[in-house]
Design a protein around this motif. Structure first.
Motif, PDB file in Angstrom:
ATOM      1  N   ILE A  95       0.855  -1.172   0.000  1.00 57.17           N
ATOM      2  CA  ILE A  95       0.000   0.000   0.000  1.00 57.17           C
ATOM      3  C   ILE A  95       0.900   1.234   0.000  1.00 57.17           C
ATOM      4  N   ARG A  96       0.582   2.192  -0.869  1.00 57.91           N
ATOM      5  CA  ARG A  96       1.424   3.370  -1.039  1.00 57.91           C
ATOM      6  C   ARG A  96       0.574   4.629  -1.030  1.00 57.91           C
ATOM      7  N   ARG A  97       1.073   5.615  -0.317  1.00 57.83           N
ATOM      8  CA  ARG A  97       0.446   6.934  -0.371  1.00 57.83           C
ATOM      9  C   ARG A  97       1.467   7.919  -0.926  1.00 57.83           C
ATOM     10  N   SER A  98       1.069   8.657  -1.945  1.00 62.60           N
ATOM     11  CA  SER A  98       2.006   9.572  -2.595  1.00 62.60           C
ATOM     12  C   SER A  98       1.323  10.900  -2.853  1.00 62.60           C
ATOM     13  N   ARG A  99       2.027  11.984  -2.547  1.00 57.31           N
ATOM     14  CA  ARG A  99       1.539  13.318  -2.873  1.00 57.31           C
ATOM     15  C   ARG A  99       2.699  14.136  -3.400  1.00 57.31           C
ATOM     16  N   ARG A 100       2.534  14.682  -4.584  1.00 61.56           N
ATOM     17  CA  ARG A 100       3.584  15.492  -5.190  1.00 61.56           C
ATOM     18  C   ARG A 100       2.968  16.742  -5.804  1.00 61.56           C
ATOM     19  N   THR A 101       3.666  17.844  -5.667  1.00 64.46           N
ATOM     20  CA  THR A 101       3.242  19.067  -6.317  1.00 64.46           C
ATOM     21  C   THR A 101       3.531  18.949  -7.803  1.00 64.46           C
ATOM     22  N   GLU A 102       2.504  19.141  -8.635  1.00 61.80           N
ATOM     23  CA  GLU A 102       2.649  18.894 -10.063  1.00 61.80           C
ATOM     24  C   GLU A 102       3.769  19.711 -10.701  1.00 61.80           C
ATOM     25  N   ALA A 103       3.894  20.984 -10.327  1.00 64.05           N
ATOM     26  CA  ALA A 103       4.892  21.841 -10.968  1.00 64.05           C
ATOM     27  C   ALA A 103       6.317  21.472 -10.571  1.00 64.05           C
ATOM     28  N   PHE A 104       6.478  20.894  -9.406  1.00 66.48           N
ATOM     29  CA  PHE A 104       7.811  20.533  -8.918  1.00 66.48           C
ATOM     30  C   PHE A 104       7.767  19.094  -8.393  1.00 66.48           C
ATOM     31  N   PRO A 105       7.601  18.094  -9.273  1.00 69.04           N
ATOM     32  CA  PRO A 105       7.358  16.731  -8.817  1.00 69.04           C
ATOM     33  C   PRO A 105       8.505  16.124  -8.026  1.00 69.04           C
ATOM     34  N   PHE A 106       9.729  16.628  -8.199  1.00 70.63           N
ATOM     35  CA  PHE A 106      10.851  16.038  -7.491  1.00 70.63           C
ATOM     36  C   PHE A 106      11.335  16.915  -6.339  1.00 70.63           C
ATOM     37  N   LEU A 107      10.655  18.028  -6.089  1.00 68.71           N
ATOM     38  CA  LEU A 107      11.118  18.957  -5.069  1.00 68.71           C
ATOM     39  C   LEU A 107      10.196  19.019  -3.863  1.00 68.71           C
ATOM     40  N   ASP A 108       8.912  18.781  -4.057  1.00 67.78           N
ATOM     41  CA  ASP A 108       7.956  19.013  -2.990  1.00 67.78           C
ATOM     42  C   ASP A 108       6.931  17.885  -2.986  1.00 67.78           C
ATOM     43  N   GLY A 109       6.877  17.117  -1.914  1.00 67.53           N
ATOM     44  CA  GLY A 109       5.921  16.030  -1.810  1.00 67.53           C
ATOM     45  C   GLY A 109       6.452  14.918  -0.925  1.00 67.53           C
ATOM     46  N   HIS A 110       5.696  13.831  -0.873  1.00 67.03           N
ATOM     47  CA  HIS A 110       6.154  12.698  -0.067  1.00 67.03           C
ATOM     48  C   HIS A 110       5.535  11.412  -0.606  1.00 67.03           C
ATOM     49  N   THR A 111       6.189  10.306  -0.307  1.00 70.61           N
ATOM     50  CA  THR A 111       5.706   8.972  -0.648  1.00 70.61           C
ATOM     51  C   THR A 111       5.979   8.047   0.526  1.00 70.61           C
ATOM     52  N   THR A 112       4.957   7.307   0.936  1.00 74.01           N
ATOM     53  CA  THR A 112       5.094   6.310   1.995  1.00 74.01           C
ATOM     54  C   THR A 112       4.648   4.968   1.448  1.00 74.01           C
ATOM     55  N   ARG A 113       5.468   3.957   1.653  1.00 73.01           N
ATOM     56  CA  ARG A 113       5.178   2.631   1.104  1.00 73.01           C
ATOM     57  C   ARG A 113       5.365   1.562   2.166  1.00 73.01           C
ATOM     58  N   LEU A 114       4.353   0.705   2.336  1.00 69.77           N
ATOM     59  CA  LEU A 114       4.413  -0.422   3.256  1.00 69.77           C
ATOM     60  C   LEU A 114       4.112  -1.687   2.473  1.00 69.77           C
ATOM     61  N   SER A 115       5.025  -2.658   2.544  1.00 66.60           N
ATOM     62  CA  SER A 115       4.828  -3.918   1.820  1.00 66.60           C
ATOM     63  C   SER A 115       5.000  -5.100   2.757  1.00 66.60           C
ATOM     64  N   ALA A 116       4.237  -6.149   2.477  1.00 61.25           N
ATOM     65  CA  ALA A 116       4.320  -7.401   3.226  1.00 61.25           C
ATOM     66  C   ALA A 116       4.342  -8.548   2.222  1.00 61.25           C
ATOM     67  N   ASP A 117       5.311  -9.437   2.341  1.00 57.51           N
ATOM     68  CA  ASP A 117       5.458 -10.562   1.424  1.00 57.51           C
ATOM     69  C   ASP A 117       5.551 -11.861   2.203  1.00 57.51           C
ATOM     70  N   VAL A 118       4.891 -12.880   1.688  1.00 58.65           N
ATOM     71  CA  VAL A 118       4.961 -14.219   2.269  1.00 58.65           C
ATOM     72  C   VAL A 118       5.436 -15.174   1.181  1.00 58.65           C
ATOM     73  N   PHE A 119       6.507 -15.900   1.456  1.00 52.14           N
ATOM     74  CA  PHE A 119       7.050 -16.867   0.517  1.00 52.14           C
ATOM     75  C   PHE A 119       6.965 -18.258   1.131  1.00 52.14           C
ATOM     76  N   GLY A 120       6.702 -19.247   0.290  1.00 60.75           N
ATOM     77  CA  GLY A 120       6.617 -20.614   0.778  1.00 60.75           C
ATOM     78  C   GLY A 120       5.255 -20.904   1.377  1.00 60.75           C
ATOM     79  N   GLY A 121       5.210 -21.858   2.321  1.00 61.70           N
ATOM     80  CA  GLY A 121       3.945 -22.225   2.940  1.00 61.70           C
ATOM     81  C   GLY A 121       2.980 -22.780   1.914  1.00 61.70           C
TER      82      GLY A 121
END
Length: 297
Positions: A95-121
């Motif tokens: 699950i990812r939440r991202s907010r970026r200012t369109e005019a300055f996409p690499f200067l102002d904003g944030h991204t948070t990402r949480l991942s969970a993986d299960v292998f095997g079983g």
């Protein structure tokens, strides 16, 4: 490292909030004391959870085969134990939440990402492990120096954890976390953390925190050529076991860098960083200069 992939991706199926990705790839890695081949097939289904497309939920399934080959006598013990082909099947949710200012996409904003993986079983395969990873990156404009030139601050915080379960009693070396290089400047690539036979063997817990402040010397938007001066502080640790967490194993490094950019603002700049450890342990290997093409918040 080399990676070859055949991929299809549609981020908005029929202009909807749904997305689909299919990827088949082969990765080749030539480490100092062993070689690694990774074959993977992966399918990802995604959906934006809101109309502004800030929240994105992804579910993916993967089938992998990893070959550890030609380990030298001084390779980490885990690389010697994992040599040969290993099959890894699993499923993950991100699950990812991202907010970026369109005019300055690499200067102002944030991204948070949480991942969970299960292998095997229930997914079969030869490895039973669970992995969690949380990362937050943010960029903020601070002071304006010209029409399109801004001083800016960047912060990245990440925590990764892996744990075996079921029939597995350890995390294989190709599923462990490593620090050093671009993710912990001032240290050699992958050379921070646990060692085996004198070589890095990775860990099951990773924690890192990077802060950087940038002063623009020239604006790429105005002249087509950009020159930035950066000062930064990196810190973190990687551990064999979460119970080993200790301040004595926490590393800190500091330094400065120069970023050179050509063309449009979306093109990654050439970055040359100079870093020196402030806090380290005797087994760490240091590295003053690192070079990369990258674009982050």
């Amino acid at each position: 490292f080399s990676r070859f992939a055949l991929a299809f991706d549609d981020p908005a199926l029929n202009d909807s909030r749904w997305g689909l990705g299919v990827n088949v790839s082969r990765g080749l890695a030539n480490f100092t004391t062993w070689t690694q081949t990774t074959d993977q097939a992966r399918v990802s289904v995604r959906r934006f959870l809101d109309r502004s497309r800030r929240w994105l939920l992804s579910v993916n399934g993967s089938i992998r085969q990893v070959l550890i080959d030609d380990p030298r006598f001084d390779a980490p013990v885990d690389a010697l134990d994992d040599q040969g082909w290993t099959t890894i099947n699993g499923m993950g949710v991100t699950i990812r939440r991202s907010r970026r200012t369109e005019a300055f996409p690499f200067l102002d904003g944030h991204t948070t990402r949480l991942s969970a993986d299960v292998f095997g079983g229930i997914f079969q395969g030869q490895v039973d492990i669970v992995k969690l990873f949380l990362e937050h990156s943010s960029g903020t404009r601070t002071f304006r120096q010209g029409r399109d030139a801004w001083q800016r601050a960047r912060t990245t915080v990440a925590v990764g954890w892996a744990e075996p379960y079921g029939d597995s009693d350890r995390v294989p070396i190709f599923e462990r976390y490593f620090l050093g290089g671009r993710n912990l400047r001032g240290f050699e690539f992958r050379e921070v953390g646990p060692k085996s036979n004198g070589n890095a063997s990775g860990g099951t817990l990773l924690m890192r925190w990077s802060t950087q402040y940038t002063f623009p010397v020239t604006s790429r938007e105005e002249s087509g050529f950009g020159l930035d001066f950066n000062i930064w502080l990196d810190q973190g640790t990687v551990l064999e076991d979460a119970r080993d967490l200790d301040w004595d194993l926490w590393r800190i490094s500091a330094g400065f860098g120069i970023g050179v950019g050509f063309g449009g603002g979306a093109q990654p700049p050439l970055i040359i960083d100079f870093g020196w450890p402030i806090r380290s342990v005797d087994s760490d290997k240091t590295q003053v200069v690192s070079i990369a093409f990258e674009r982050n918040f």
